[in-house]
Design a protein around this motif. Structure first.
Motif, mmCIF file in Angstrom:
data_model
loop_
_atom_site.group_PDB
_atom_site.id
_atom_site.type_symbol
_atom_site.label_atom_id
_atom_site.label_comp_id
_atom_site.label_asym_id
_atom_site.label_seq_id
_atom_site.Cartn_x
_atom_site.Cartn_y
_atom_site.Cartn_z
ATOM 1 N N PRO A 194 -16.654 29.759 18.256
ATOM 2 C CA PRO A 194 -15.582 30.589 17.217
ATOM 3 C C PRO A 194 -15.722 32.465 17.050
ATOM 4 N N ARG A 195 -15.286 32.731 16.435
ATOM 5 C CA ARG A 195 -14.946 34.839 16.761
ATOM 6 C C ARG A 195 -16.444 34.477 15.624
ATOM 7 N N ILE A 196 -17.529 35.741 15.752
ATOM 8 C CA ILE A 196 -18.301 36.143 14.936
ATOM 9 C C ILE A 196 -18.401 36.719 13.791
ATOM 10 N N SER A 197 -17.375 37.010 13.469
ATOM 11 C CA SER A 197 -16.452 37.179 12.014
ATOM 12 C C SER A 197 -16.828 35.533 10.924
ATOM 13 N N ASP A 198 -15.934 34.386 11.999
ATOM 14 C CA ASP A 198 -16.498 33.208 11.708
ATOM 15 C C ASP A 198 -17.728 32.311 10.918
ATOM 16 N N LEU A 199 -18.413 32.914 12.300
ATOM 17 C CA LEU A 199 -20.312 32.807 12.198
ATOM 18 C C LEU A 199 -20.669 32.981 11.673
ATOM 19 N N LEU A 200 -20.172 34.667 11.011
ATOM 20 C CA LEU A 200 -20.566 34.543 9.737
ATOM 21 C C LEU A 200 -20.881 34.827 8.969
ATOM 22 N N GLN A 201 -19.686 33.725 8.855
ATOM 23 C CA GLN A 201 -19.127 32.967 6.595
ATOM 24 C C GLN A 201 -19.476 31.529 6.588
ATOM 25 N N LEU A 202 -19.681 30.702 8.158
ATOM 26 C CA LEU A 202 -20.334 29.001 8.026
ATOM 27 C C LEU A 202 -21.863 29.378 6.659
ATOM 28 N N GLU A 203 -21.317 28.358 5.633
ATOM 29 C CA GLU A 203 -22.604 28.001 5.031
ATOM 30 C C GLU A 203 -23.060 26.315 5.814
ATOM 31 N N LYS A 204 -23.584 25.677 4.946
ATOM 32 C CA LYS A 204 -24.507 24.681 4.362
ATOM 33 C C LYS A 204 -23.407 23.553 4.709
#
Length: 93
Positions: free
Chosen positions: A28-38
């Motif tokens: 994943p892109r870092i931006s996608d990782l930063l948007q991950l939630e439970k």
């Protein structure tokens, strides 16, 4: 033919090693990782039925399939080996 004395045990044969089981990879892109939630889902590059890979360090040593133990270890994950890599002399005594 005379009996040969038993080979001495390799002193490294009792050293424990850590085996890593790889079930898949994600990029994943870092931006996608930063948007991950439970409860977010991170998609891997493998399917559930695909073989897993076993590594010692970065050396592939085997492939297998994930199984769930039964009996006293019920629910514990394990790997049934289906293929052993050709290790040559790299890990063998």
């Amino acid at each position: 033919m005379p009996d040969q004395p038993p080979k001495p045990e390799n002193p490294f044969s009792q050293v424990p090693v850590e085996i890593t089981v790889s079930v898949g990879r994600a990029r994943p892109r870092i931006s996608d990782l930063l948007q991950l939630e439970k409860n977010a889902v991170l998609r891997l590059d493998k399917r559930v039925i695909d073989p897993v890979e076993l590594y010692v360090g970065d050396k592939l040593i085997a492939r297998g399939e994930l199984i769930e133990q039964s009996g006293p270890d019920e629910g514990q994950l394990a790997v049934r080996l289906t293929e052993i890599a050709d290790l040559g002399e790299s890990l063998r005594p």
